[in-house]
Design an enzyme around this catalytic site. Structure first.
Site, PDB file in Angstrom:
ATOM      1  N   LYS A 291       0.876  -1.174   0.000  1.00 14.13           N
ATOM      2  CA  LYS A 291       0.000   0.000   0.000  1.00 14.13           C
ATOM      3  C   LYS A 291       0.910   1.219   0.000  1.00 14.13           C
ATOM      4  CE  LYS A 291      -4.109   1.603   2.498  1.00 14.13           C
ATOM      5  NZ  LYS A 291      -4.953   1.884   1.342  1.00 14.13           N
TER       6      LYS A 291
HETATM    7  N1  PMP Z   1      -7.809  -1.962  -2.733  1.00 13.92           N
HETATM    8  C1  PMP Z   1      -7.266  -0.739  -2.671  1.00 13.92           C
HETATM    9  C2  PMP Z   1      -6.609  -0.175  -3.876  1.00 13.92           C
HETATM   10  C3  PMP Z   1      -7.331   0.008  -1.479  1.00 13.92           C
HETATM   11  O1  PMP Z   1      -6.818   1.242  -1.413  1.00 13.92           O
HETATM   12  C4  PMP Z   1      -7.979  -0.539  -0.349  1.00 13.92           C
HETATM   13  C5  PMP Z   1      -8.069   0.246   0.923  1.00 13.92           C
HETATM   14  N2  PMP Z   1      -6.956   0.045   1.737  1.00 13.92           N
HETATM   15  C6  PMP Z   1      -8.517  -1.834  -0.458  1.00 13.92           C
HETATM   16  C7  PMP Z   1      -8.414  -2.513  -1.666  1.00 13.92           C
HETATM   17  C8  PMP Z   1      -9.162  -2.506   0.727  1.00 13.92           C
HETATM   18  O2  PMP Z   1      -8.194  -2.829   1.670  1.00 13.92           O
HETATM   19  P1  PMP Z   1      -8.547  -2.885   3.229  1.00 13.92           P
HETATM   20  O3  PMP Z   1      -9.752  -3.741   3.351  1.00 13.92           O
HETATM   21  O4  PMP Z   1      -7.357  -3.486   3.852  1.00 13.92           O
HETATM   22  O5  PMP Z   1      -8.795  -1.497   3.667  1.00 13.92           O
END
Ligand code: PMP
Length: 295
Positions: free
Chosen positions: A145
């Site tokens: 991320k």
């Molecule tokens: N895909 C992307 C591109 C994101 O930015 C997020 C948000 N973090 C998610 C999926 C979902 O991830 P999470 O459930 O860990 O927040």
């Protein structure tokens, strides 16, 4: 602890120019036992993985970050909030190589109720298939991320919003479904729930993982598979999941109504169980909560 208005960086910060940061998005929820952070361990583990993918060495342990997050929530007196740890290269040099820039670690927290449109969690949202494809994982590690990679998401969601939609769905470089600009996707056909995985250049969401567990515990079959655009258009139900978006049904894709054109019954059931878990009303998932002040 720094008051919001004093938490500034210099305009020469490397990350401001090149997006050289990794971050997390985490939620703390109100419970009868005070604020509790949802799946904090999983988020901090992903932060470490994201940092490692970019050869960043976070100068704090997971225990220190955990304590800092709890202290931030306590000091602000939040009952519920969104938490954003960010590790980024600060001022030192504007060479693209960040080696001469110090790594800064900050944690922000603020109340953030609805991420997608207000009422979207009940009524569902309208999405469009983006003209931009999701970057392929050999271009950048999609399971990390990292700040700069969000330019891809920004192009997609900004285009969607300018065209009157709530969110964009990005396809991968093979034309299969990837994900939303900040959410993973689930489709339902005849009671079978499907989602994709890292082969489709998605961020492996913590919410995605929670929803797979919840759906299976509710007795549904969940398959991890390649998903096609036709699967979305013909779905009985579709929903997006993410920390910010939580569980948000999709009611329309480029003018095509999905299922009953609102929140479907399985999405409703999964949402209900998810919010029972986040609010501390489910013994089964209590281990997903990190209570800020355990009693
Ligand atoms: N895909 C992307 C591109 C994101 O930015 C997020 C948000 N973090 C998610 C999926 C979902 O991830 P999470 O459930 O860990 O927040």
């Amino acid at each position: 602890m720094i008051p919001w208005e004093n938490a500034n960086v210099h305009v020469s910060a490397h990350a401001l120019h090149y997006g050289s940061g990794v971050f997390e998005g985490i939620r703390a929820y109100e419970t009868e036992r005070g604020p509790a952070v949802f799946r904090l361990d999983s988020h901090l583990a992903r932060l470490q993985t994201s940092a490692a993918a970019h050869a960043m060495d976070i100068p704090y342990s997971t225990e220190e970050l955990t304590e800092a997050i709890c202290q931030l929530i306590r000091d602000n007196g939040f009952t519920a909030c969104y938490i954003r740890p960010l590790c980024f290269y600060c001022s030192g040099s504007l060479n693209v190589d960040p080696s001469r820039c110090p790594l800064e670690v900050t944690i922000l927290a603020w109340p953030w109720a609805s991420y997608l449109s207000a009422g979207g969690k009940e009524a569902g949202i309208r999405v469009t298939v983006s003209p931009w494809i999701k970057f392929q994982s050999k271009m950048m590690p999609s399971t990390a991320k990292a700040s700069g990679q969000y330019i891809n998401s920004i192009l997609a969601v900004h285009d969607a919003v300018l065209r009157g939609y709530d969110e964009a769905i990005l396809l991968d470089n093979h034309g299969n479904l990837a994900e939303g600009s900040a959410e993973n996707i689930f489709l339902i056909h005849d009671g079978l729930i499907r989602t994709n995985d890292l082969r489709h250049s998605i961020l492996l969401g913590v919410t995605r993982d929670s929803i797979i567990t919840i759906a299976r515990d509710l007795g549904y079959s969940v398959e991890v598979a390649e998903l096609h655009l036709e699967d979305l258009l013909s779905a009985d139900e579709a929903f997006l999941v993410g920390t910010a978006a939580e569980v948000t049904p999709v009611r329309e894709v480029d003018g095509v109504k999905i299922g009953n054109g609102g929140r479907g019954p399985i999405a409703a059931k999964i949402q209900e169980t998810f919010f029972a878990a986040t609010s501390g009303n489910s013994a089964r998932y209590d281990h997903w909560l990190h209570y800020v002040d355990p009693k």
